[in-house]
Motif scaffolding. Sequence first.
Motif, short mmCIF file in Angstrom:
data_model
loop_
_atom_site.label_atom_id
_atom_site.label_comp_id
_atom_site.label_asym_id
_atom_site.label_seq_id
_atom_site.Cartn_x
_atom_site.Cartn_y
_atom_site.Cartn_z
N UNK A 97 0.83 -1.20 0.00
CA UNK A 97 0.00 0.00 0.00
C UNK A 97 0.87 1.26 0.00
N UNK A 98 0.30 2.34 -0.54
CA UNK A 98 1.01 3.62 -0.54
C UNK A 98 1.19 4.13 0.88
N UNK A 99 0.29 3.73 1.79
CA UNK A 99 0.39 4.18 3.17
C UNK A 99 1.65 3.64 3.84
N UNK A 100 1.99 2.40 3.54
CA UNK A 100 3.21 1.82 4.10
C UNK A 100 4.44 2.57 3.60
N UNK A 101 4.43 2.94 2.32
CA UNK A 101 5.56 3.67 1.75
C UNK A 101 5.69 5.05 2.38
N UNK A 102 4.57 5.79 2.47
CA UNK A 102 4.62 7.14 3.03
C UNK A 102 5.03 7.12 4.51
N UNK A 103 4.50 6.16 5.25
CA UNK A 103 4.85 6.07 6.67
C UNK A 103 6.32 5.75 6.84
N UNK A 104 6.86 4.88 5.99
CA UNK A 104 8.27 4.50 6.09
C UNK A 104 9.16 5.67 5.68
N UNK A 105 8.73 6.46 4.71
CA UNK A 105 9.48 7.66 4.35
C UNK A 105 9.56 8.62 5.52
N UNK A 106 8.45 8.78 6.23
CA UNK A 106 8.48 9.65 7.40
C UNK A 106 9.41 9.09 8.47
N UNK A 107 9.34 7.77 8.68
CA UNK A 107 10.21 7.14 9.67
C UNK A 107 11.68 7.40 9.33
#
Length: 229
Positions: A97-107
């Motif tokens: 999901x795109x949510x996993x990618x965006x969250x990991x970018x923030x991390x």
Amino acid sequence: MSYQSDEEQVELLKNLWKDYGQPVVLGVAIILAAVSGYNYWQKTQQQEISEASGLYQNLLDTLSLDQQTQLAAPLTEEQKATVSHVVSSLQNDYASSQYAAFATLFLAQQQVQDDQLSAARASLEWVLAQKPADEVQTMASVRLARVLLSESSGNGQQALDILTKLNAGKSYEATVESAKGDAYLALGDRKQAETAYQKAVDAAQDNGLNRPLLQLKLDDLAAMAPQEG
């Protein structure tokens, strides 16, 4: 024609068997199974997107506690634990999901701020391993290149290799060329660095953006150039 229930499907198969025999019934059964399978897959996908979106919203809610009024405020240890938990859940259960990618970018951004460069590199490599959309891939690649350069100037070639593989659009050209300039500078190639920085400045101006840091980098290179005479 629509099939409203399993009972109606069974009755249909019985009638077809009676009238046309096994070949037709098998064909219809295969079609019905395919339709049912697709409907189940679609429903499952929608449910997963909804659940991933909920987790991502939890992440945003966690960040808004301090950052609505102080955007640069560091996260508390409790917030960091929450972010780590949410990102881990998204990676494990909704990796595509795109949510996993965006969250990991923030991390990864938080890890850089905490000087956890190895962890940030691993996070960005995870994003790229999921083969995300082009814009996310560009963003993650540029950040990975910058993390590599922050770890060591000896990573200049590795960073440059990552950046030269990108097929970034006009909106990302300034960012990519700026990072390329940093990589060339780490390699000691001032001429190529100057060329990349100039491309970045031109691309930024074409997009109506003002990037004073880029101009500063160009000015510094000009000051470092050997004087003729």
